[in-house]
Motif scaffolding. Structure first.
Motif, PDB file in Angstrom:
ATOM      1  N   ALA A  34       0.864  -1.174   0.000  1.00 53.54           N
ATOM      2  CA  ALA A  34       0.000   0.000   0.000  1.00 53.54           C
ATOM      3  C   ALA A  34       0.903   1.227   0.000  1.00 53.54           C
ATOM      4  O   ALA A  34       1.851   1.309   0.777  1.00 53.54           O
ATOM      5  CB  ALA A  34      -0.892   0.010   1.235  1.00 53.54           C
ATOM      6  N   THR A  35       0.617   2.163  -0.871  1.00 53.09           N
ATOM      7  CA  THR A  35       1.443   3.369  -0.990  1.00 53.09           C
ATOM      8  C   THR A  35       0.776   4.533  -0.279  1.00 53.09           C
ATOM      9  O   THR A  35      -0.388   4.841  -0.530  1.00 53.09           O
ATOM     10  CB  THR A  35       1.669   3.720  -2.476  1.00 53.09           C
ATOM     11  N   PHE A  36       1.527   5.169   0.608  1.00 53.56           N
ATOM     12  CA  PHE A  36       1.107   6.383   1.299  1.00 53.56           C
ATOM     13  C   PHE A  36       1.899   7.530   0.691  1.00 53.56           C
ATOM     14  O   PHE A  36       3.126   7.535   0.741  1.00 53.56           O
ATOM     15  CB  PHE A  36       1.430   6.307   2.791  1.00 53.56           C
ATOM     16  N   ARG A  37       1.212   8.512   0.105  1.00 52.85           N
ATOM     17  CA  ARG A  37       1.874   9.680  -0.471  1.00 52.85           C
ATOM     18  C   ARG A  37       1.484  10.909   0.339  1.00 52.85           C
ATOM     19  O   ARG A  37       0.339  11.018   0.807  1.00 52.85           O
ATOM     20  CB  ARG A  37       1.463   9.871  -1.927  1.00 52.85           C
ATOM     21  N   LEU A  38       2.413  11.826   0.500  1.00 53.13           N
ATOM     22  CA  LEU A  38       2.113  13.057   1.222  1.00 53.13           C
ATOM     23  C   LEU A  38       1.017  13.811   0.498  1.00 53.13           C
ATOM     24  O   LEU A  38       0.993  13.882  -0.735  1.00 53.13           O
ATOM     25  CB  LEU A  38       3.364  13.925   1.347  1.00 53.13           C
ATOM     26  N   ASP A  39       0.099  14.364   1.273  1.00 49.46           N
ATOM     27  CA  ASP A  39      -1.040  15.097   0.738  1.00 49.46           C
ATOM     28  C   ASP A  39      -0.568  16.381   0.058  1.00 49.46           C
ATOM     29  O   ASP A  39       0.547  16.855   0.285  1.00 49.46           O
ATOM     30  CB  ASP A  39      -1.997  15.429   1.896  1.00 49.46           C
ATOM     31  N   ALA A  40      -1.431  16.947  -0.766  1.00 45.19           N
ATOM     32  CA  ALA A  40      -1.114  18.192  -1.469  1.00 45.19           C
ATOM     33  C   ALA A  40      -0.665  19.259  -0.477  1.00 45.19           C
ATOM     34  O   ALA A  40      -1.200  19.368   0.615  1.00 45.19           O
ATOM     35  CB  ALA A  40      -2.333  18.667  -2.248  1.00 45.19           C
ATOM     36  N   GLY A  41       0.314  20.034  -0.851  1.00 41.30           N
ATOM     37  CA  GLY A  41       0.848  21.055   0.033  1.00 41.30           C
ATOM     38  C   GLY A  41       2.098  20.587   0.763  1.00 41.30           C
ATOM     39  O   GLY A  41       2.841  21.389   1.297  1.00 41.30           O
ATOM     40  N   MET A  42       2.343  19.295   0.777  1.00 39.10           N
ATOM     41  CA  MET A  42       3.550  18.743   1.404  1.00 39.10           C
ATOM     42  C   MET A  42       4.412  18.127   0.305  1.00 39.10           C
ATOM     43  O   MET A  42       4.018  17.150  -0.314  1.00 39.10           O
ATOM     44  CB  MET A  42       3.204  17.676   2.439  1.00 39.10           C
ATOM     45  N   LYS A  43       5.581  18.714   0.075  1.00 40.51           N
ATOM     46  CA  LYS A  43       6.469  18.170  -0.956  1.00 40.51           C
ATOM     47  C   LYS A  43       7.317  17.031  -0.417  1.00 40.51           C
ATOM     48  O   LYS A  43       7.430  15.981  -1.035  1.00 40.51           O
ATOM     49  CB  LYS A  43       7.349  19.282  -1.512  1.00 40.51           C
ATOM     50  N   THR A  44       7.943  17.254   0.729  1.00 41.81           N
ATOM     51  CA  THR A  44       8.740  16.205   1.368  1.00 41.81           C
ATOM     52  C   THR A  44       8.559  16.276   2.873  1.00 41.81           C
ATOM     53  O   THR A  44       8.227  17.317   3.423  1.00 41.81           O
ATOM     54  CB  THR A  44      10.248  16.336   1.059  1.00 41.81           C
ATOM     55  N   MET A  45       8.824  15.169   3.512  1.00 37.49           N
ATOM     56  CA  MET A  45       8.765  15.087   4.966  1.00 37.49           C
ATOM     57  C   MET A  45      10.198  15.048   5.468  1.00 37.49           C
ATOM     58  O   MET A  45      10.939  14.117   5.154  1.00 37.49           O
ATOM     59  CB  MET A  45       8.008  13.815   5.365  1.00 37.49           C
ATOM     60  N   GLU A  46      10.594  16.077   6.203  1.00 35.04           N
ATOM     61  CA  GLU A  46      11.966  16.160   6.692  1.00 35.04           C
ATOM     62  C   GLU A  46      12.136  15.496   8.055  1.00 35.04           C
ATOM     63  O   GLU A  46      13.255  15.169   8.437  1.00 35.04           O
ATOM     64  CB  GLU A  46      12.425  17.622   6.746  1.00 35.04           C
ATOM     65  N   PHE A  73      11.343  12.178   2.439  1.00 36.49           N
ATOM     66  CA  PHE A  73      10.547  11.348   1.539  1.00 36.49           C
ATOM     67  C   PHE A  73       9.259  12.054   1.156  1.00 36.49           C
ATOM     68  O   PHE A  73       8.817  12.974   1.823  1.00 36.49           O
ATOM     69  CB  PHE A  73      10.235   9.994   2.190  1.00 36.49           C
ATOM     70  N   ASP A  74       8.663  11.600   0.057  1.00 35.42           N
ATOM     71  CA  ASP A  74       7.339  12.102  -0.331  1.00 35.42           C
ATOM     72  C   ASP A  74       6.308  10.981  -0.380  1.00 35.42           C
ATOM     73  O   ASP A  74       5.117  11.236  -0.487  1.00 35.42           O
ATOM     74  CB  ASP A  74       7.391  12.846  -1.662  1.00 35.42           C
ATOM     75  N   SER A  75       6.763   9.727  -0.312  1.00 34.81           N
ATOM     76  CA  SER A  75       5.843   8.598  -0.265  1.00 34.81           C
ATOM     77  C   SER A  75       6.561   7.393   0.338  1.00 34.81           C
ATOM     78  O   SER A  75       7.789   7.328   0.342  1.00 34.81           O
ATOM     79  CB  SER A  75       5.316   8.260  -1.661  1.00 34.81           C
ATOM     80  N   ILE A  76       5.750   6.460   0.841  1.00 30.15           N
ATOM     81  CA  ILE A  76       6.280   5.206   1.375  1.00 30.15           C
ATOM     82  C   ILE A  76       5.379   4.067   0.917  1.00 30.15           C
ATOM     83  O   ILE A  76       4.195   4.280   0.645  1.00 30.15           O
ATOM     84  CB  ILE A  76       6.381   5.217   2.922  1.00 30.15           C
ATOM     85  N   ALA A  77       5.943   2.884   0.814  1.00 27.74           N
ATOM     86  CA  ALA A  77       5.180   1.691   0.452  1.00 27.74           C
ATOM     87  C   ALA A  77       5.269   0.706   1.613  1.00 27.74           C
ATOM     88  O   ALA A  77       6.359   0.348   2.050  1.00 27.74           O
ATOM     89  CB  ALA A  77       5.731   1.068  -0.824  1.00 27.74           C
ATOM     90  N   HIS A 157      -2.343   4.819  -2.784  1.00 29.42           N
ATOM     91  CA  HIS A 157      -3.576   4.321  -2.173  1.00 29.42           C
ATOM     92  C   HIS A 157      -4.097   5.265  -1.095  1.00 29.42           C
ATOM     93  O   HIS A 157      -5.293   5.378  -0.887  1.00 29.42           O
ATOM     94  CB  HIS A 157      -3.340   2.930  -1.595  1.00 29.42           C
ATOM     95  N   PHE A 158      -3.171   5.926  -0.398  1.00 30.48           N
ATOM     96  CA  PHE A 158      -3.543   6.842   0.680  1.00 30.48           C
ATOM     97  C   PHE A 158      -2.832   8.176   0.489  1.00 30.48           C
ATOM     98  O   PHE A 158      -1.693   8.226   0.029  1.00 30.48           O
ATOM     99  CB  PHE A 158      -3.126   6.275   2.049  1.00 30.48           C
ATOM    100  N   LEU A 159      -3.516   9.241   0.887  1.00 31.72           N
ATOM    101  CA  LEU A 159      -2.903  10.565   0.989  1.00 31.72           C
ATOM    102  C   LEU A 159      -2.811  10.886   2.466  1.00 31.72           C
ATOM    103  O   LEU A 159      -3.813  10.816   3.181  1.00 31.72           O
ATOM    104  CB  LEU A 159      -3.740  11.617   0.255  1.00 31.72           C
ATOM    105  N   ILE A 160      -1.598  11.200   2.929  1.00 30.75           N
ATOM    106  CA  ILE A 160      -1.376  11.417   4.355  1.00 30.75           C
ATOM    107  C   ILE A 160      -0.823  12.824   4.588  1.00 30.75           C
ATOM    108  O   ILE A 160      -0.034  13.327   3.798  1.00 30.75           O
ATOM    109  CB  ILE A 160      -0.413  10.337   4.932  1.00 30.75           C
ATOM    110  N   ARG A 161      -1.320  13.454   5.645  1.00 34.35           N
ATOM    111  CA  ARG A 161      -0.844  14.788   6.034  1.00 34.35           C
ATOM    112  C   ARG A 161      -0.452  14.726   7.510  1.00 34.35           C
ATOM    113  O   ARG A 161      -1.176  14.218   8.344  1.00 34.35           O
ATOM    114  CB  ARG A 161      -1.936  15.825   5.847  1.00 34.35           C
TER     115      ARG A 161
END
Length: 167
Positions: A34-46, A73-77, A157-161
């Motif tokens: 399952a892929t979690f991608r950062l929600d719009a407005g977040m480019k990378t997670m520091e 990162f901007d997404s994780i699986a 699969h998911f958008l995470i903020r």
């Protein structure tokens, strides 16, 4: 001479048919994530992220770390289980600037759908995500973006903020 040509042609056809029937086309990338991608407005997670999966039903001190101290990162699986109706992920976030650590738990409810490739291939399960729940220490929101999970997905699969992040 004509009999030899016909016999050779039949032998070649039989060889091609046998070769075609005996080839195994099992997918090499058959693990379901399952892929979690950062929600719009977040480019990378520091901040630093560690993700663990509890192995025991009581979720106490028996977990497996599947992502350890990931930053930038901007997404994780994350791998999905074959048979559980609910997958549990424990997100540990350590803030970059303050070194404050928080922990959130994510519950992904899903239907497990058997997928048949070939009798020669390992059993496969695809999933249909039906719900996601989470605690809110560091996670602000998680939404389902695409609910079908296979081993060949290109969509998140998911958008995470995460709270306090909008870079």
């Amino acid at each position: 001479m004509r009999t030899t040509t016909i016999t050779t042609a039949i032998a070649m056809v039989a060889l091609f048919v046998l070769a075609a029937c005996s080839s195994i086309d099992c997918p090499l990338n058959n693990r379901v994530y399952a892929t979690f991608r950062l929600d719009a407005g977040m480019k990378t997670m520091e901040d630093t992220l560690t993700v663990a999966v509890p192995r025991a039903a009581d979720y106490k001190d028996d977990d497996t770390v599947i992502i350890n101290r990931l930053a930038g990162f901007d997404s994780i699986a994350l791998p999905m289980s074959y048979q559980r109706a609910v997958d549990v992920y424990v997100f540990g976030i350590k803030q970059k600037d303050s070194n404050v650590s928080t922990t959130d738990t994510v519950w992904v409810t899903k239907e497990n759908n058997p997928h048949f490739e070939s009798v020669d291939c390992n059993p496969q399960f695809f999933h249909t995500i039906t719900d996601v729940k989470f605690t809110t220490e560091a996670i602000e929101n998680i939404t389902i973006n695409y609910n079908k999970v296979t081993y060949n997905d290109g969509k998140a699969h998911f958008l995470i903020r995460f709270k306090g992040h909008s870079n």
